[in-house]
Design a protein around this motif. Sequence first.
Motif, PDB file in Angstrom:
ATOM      1  N   ALA A 159       0.828  -1.210   0.000  1.00 11.67           N
ATOM      2  CA  ALA A 159       0.000   0.000   0.000  1.00 11.67           C
ATOM      3  C   ALA A 159       0.859   1.255   0.000  1.00 11.67           C
ATOM      4  CB  ALA A 159      -0.923  -0.011   1.216  1.00 11.67           C
ATOM      5  N   THR A 160       1.954   1.234   0.746  1.00 12.11           N
ATOM      6  CA  THR A 160       2.827   2.403   0.826  1.00 12.11           C
ATOM      7  C   THR A 160       3.477   2.705  -0.514  1.00 12.11           C
ATOM      8  OG1 THR A 160       3.300   1.943   3.155  1.00 12.11           O
ATOM      9  CG2 THR A 160       4.819   3.397   1.998  1.00 12.11           C
ATOM     10  N   ILE A 161       4.043   1.682  -1.154  1.00 15.21           N
ATOM     11  CA  ILE A 161       4.708   1.894  -2.441  1.00 15.21           C
ATOM     12  C   ILE A 161       3.705   2.360  -3.489  1.00 15.21           C
ATOM     13  CG2 ILE A 161       6.125   0.828  -4.219  1.00 15.21           C
ATOM     14  CD1 ILE A 161       7.371   1.162  -1.344  1.00 15.21           C
ATOM     15  N   MET A 162       2.511   1.787  -3.454  1.00 16.24           N
ATOM     16  CA  MET A 162       1.471   2.173  -4.412  1.00 16.24           C
ATOM     17  C   MET A 162       1.075   3.636  -4.234  1.00 16.24           C
ATOM     18  SD  MET A 162      -2.306   0.447  -4.837  1.00 16.24           S
ATOM     19  CE  MET A 162      -2.788   0.983  -3.177  1.00 16.24           C
ATOM     20  N   THR A 163       0.904   4.057  -2.995  1.00 17.49           N
ATOM     21  CA  THR A 163       0.450   5.429  -2.759  1.00 17.49           C
ATOM     22  C   THR A 163       1.553   6.458  -2.997  1.00 17.49           C
ATOM     23  OG1 THR A 163       0.857   5.108  -0.387  1.00 17.49           O
ATOM     24  CG2 THR A 163      -1.403   4.832  -1.159  1.00 17.49           C
ATOM     25  N   VAL A 164       2.811   6.052  -2.944  1.00 15.16           N
ATOM     26  CA  VAL A 164       3.892   6.982  -3.286  1.00 15.16           C
ATOM     27  C   VAL A 164       3.706   7.476  -4.719  1.00 15.16           C
ATOM     28  CG1 VAL A 164       6.359   7.169  -3.769  1.00 15.16           C
ATOM     29  CG2 VAL A 164       5.598   6.125  -1.650  1.00 15.16           C
ATOM     30  N   ALA A 165       3.371   6.550  -5.615  1.00 17.20           N
ATOM     31  CA  ALA A 165       3.166   6.924  -7.013  1.00 17.20           C
ATOM     32  C   ALA A 165       1.899   7.761  -7.186  1.00 17.20           C
ATOM     33  CB  ALA A 165       3.097   5.674  -7.876  1.00 17.20           C
ATOM     34  N   ILE A 166       0.806   7.324  -6.537  1.00 14.69           N
ATOM     35  CA  ILE A 166      -0.462   8.035  -6.695  1.00 14.69           C
ATOM     36  C   ILE A 166      -0.381   9.442  -6.110  1.00 14.69           C
ATOM     37  CG2 ILE A 166      -2.916   8.010  -6.102  1.00 14.69           C
ATOM     38  CD1 ILE A 166      -2.752   4.964  -6.027  1.00 14.69           C
ATOM     39  N   ALA A 167       0.409   9.601  -5.043  1.00 12.50           N
ATOM     40  CA  ALA A 167       0.525  10.912  -4.400  1.00 12.50           C
ATOM     41  C   ALA A 167       1.082  11.971  -5.336  1.00 12.50           C
ATOM     42  CB  ALA A 167       1.390  10.809  -3.147  1.00 12.50           C
ATOM     43  N   ALA A 168       1.851  11.556  -6.338  1.00 16.97           N
ATOM     44  CA  ALA A 168       2.393  12.531  -7.284  1.00 16.97           C
ATOM     45  C   ALA A 168       1.279  13.213  -8.067  1.00 16.97           C
ATOM     46  CB  ALA A 168       3.364  11.845  -8.240  1.00 16.97           C
ATOM     47  N   ILE A 169       0.179  12.483  -8.293  1.00 16.33           N
ATOM     48  CA  ILE A 169      -0.941  13.044  -9.056  1.00 16.33           C
ATOM     49  C   ILE A 169      -1.729  14.041  -8.226  1.00 16.33           C
ATOM     50  CG2 ILE A 169      -3.000  12.403 -10.407  1.00 16.33           C
ATOM     51  CD1 ILE A 169      -1.754   9.648 -10.760  1.00 16.33           C
ATOM     52  N   ALA A 170      -1.539  14.017  -6.911  1.00 13.61           N
ATOM     53  CA  ALA A 170      -2.270  14.942  -6.035  1.00 13.61           C
ATOM     54  C   ALA A 170      -1.929  16.399  -6.313  1.00 13.61           C
ATOM     55  CB  ALA A 170      -1.974  14.614  -4.573  1.00 13.61           C
ATOM     56  N   ALA A 171      -0.843  16.646  -7.044  1.00 16.36           N
ATOM     57  CA  ALA A 171      -0.511  18.027  -7.403  1.00 16.36           C
ATOM     58  C   ALA A 171      -1.623  18.651  -8.231  1.00 16.36           C
ATOM     59  CB  ALA A 171       0.807  18.064  -8.172  1.00 16.36           C
ATOM     60  N   ALA A 172      -2.428  17.806  -8.876  1.00 22.53           N
ATOM     61  CA  ALA A 172      -3.540  18.325  -9.679  1.00 22.53           C
ATOM     62  C   ALA A 172      -4.596  18.999  -8.816  1.00 22.53           C
ATOM     63  CB  ALA A 172      -4.175  17.185 -10.482  1.00 22.53           C
ATOM     64  N   VAL A 173      -4.627  18.660  -7.524  1.00 24.97           N
ATOM     65  CA  VAL A 173      -5.574  19.307  -6.598  1.00 24.97           C
ATOM     66  C   VAL A 173      -4.814  20.109  -5.546  1.00 24.97           C
ATOM     67  CG1 VAL A 173      -7.428  17.658  -6.953  1.00 24.97           C
ATOM     68  CG2 VAL A 173      -5.720  17.196  -5.196  1.00 24.97           C
ATOM     69  N   ALA A 174      -3.645  20.603  -5.939  1.00 21.84           N
ATOM     70  CA  ALA A 174      -2.799  21.423  -5.067  1.00 21.84           C
ATOM     71  C   ALA A 174      -2.290  20.638  -3.867  1.00 21.84           C
ATOM     72  CB  ALA A 174      -3.538  22.674  -4.607  1.00 21.84           C
ATOM     73  N   GLY A 175      -2.147  19.330  -4.020  1.00 23.11           N
ATOM     74  CA  GLY A 175      -1.590  18.515  -2.955  1.00 23.11           C
ATOM     75  C   GLY A 175      -0.091  18.698  -2.839  1.00 23.11           C
TER      76      GLY A 175
END
Length: 214
Positions: A144-160
């Motif tokens: 889960a951690t490794i998977m979310t590391v990649a997905i977290a990069a897309i959070a920049a689309a919502v100013a993450g």
Amino acid sequence: MSFSDYLSERWPTIARLAAEHAEVVLIAVAIAAVAGIGLGIAVERRPRAKGFALGVTGTMLTVPSLALFGLLIPLFGLGLAPTIIALALYAVFPILRNTITGLEGVPGAVEEAARGMGMSAFSRMVRIRLPLAWPVVLTGVRVATIMTVAIAAIAAAVAGPGLGELIFGGLARIGGANALNDTLAGTLGVAVLALVLDLLFVVLSRLTTAKGLR
């Protein structure tokens, strides 16, 4: 500007973004671990509830990340809140699945012996079943951690927060000064961060798993 010169000049910014990226991932995974392990314990011996829980959480993985982030904006706005919620929703399934798998893999004879010693259901879970299932559960948290590391990069689309800021910023300015360097630094940063966190879980596994279960 060469990539090496770029790294030398922008290193403090990259390090800050990497730290923010790691922080948001670990917070989301911690929330998902509490939910996933707790839910796994609750439904493991209830076939219908188990199937429903796995079906719902597994379906979350089929939702495109950009779509999920977009759906959360009207409810939670931009920034940290939708990022953590979306990442936690994605992270629950592997943790839940591995919790159930680990608990189901505990030998029945071991639990029967504990029951014969007069241990309550709670004591058997805490002192016998969870420790024996822990290597499998921890593997779920690791995935889960490794998977979310990649997905977290897309959070920049919502100013993450995080390294996605470099990736999206570079792509938005492609052809401009340092656009390629920004994109490359963000992408490599995500890969390196995933590797570092994976190695940390290897160490954590060795520290928290009994020698006979390694």
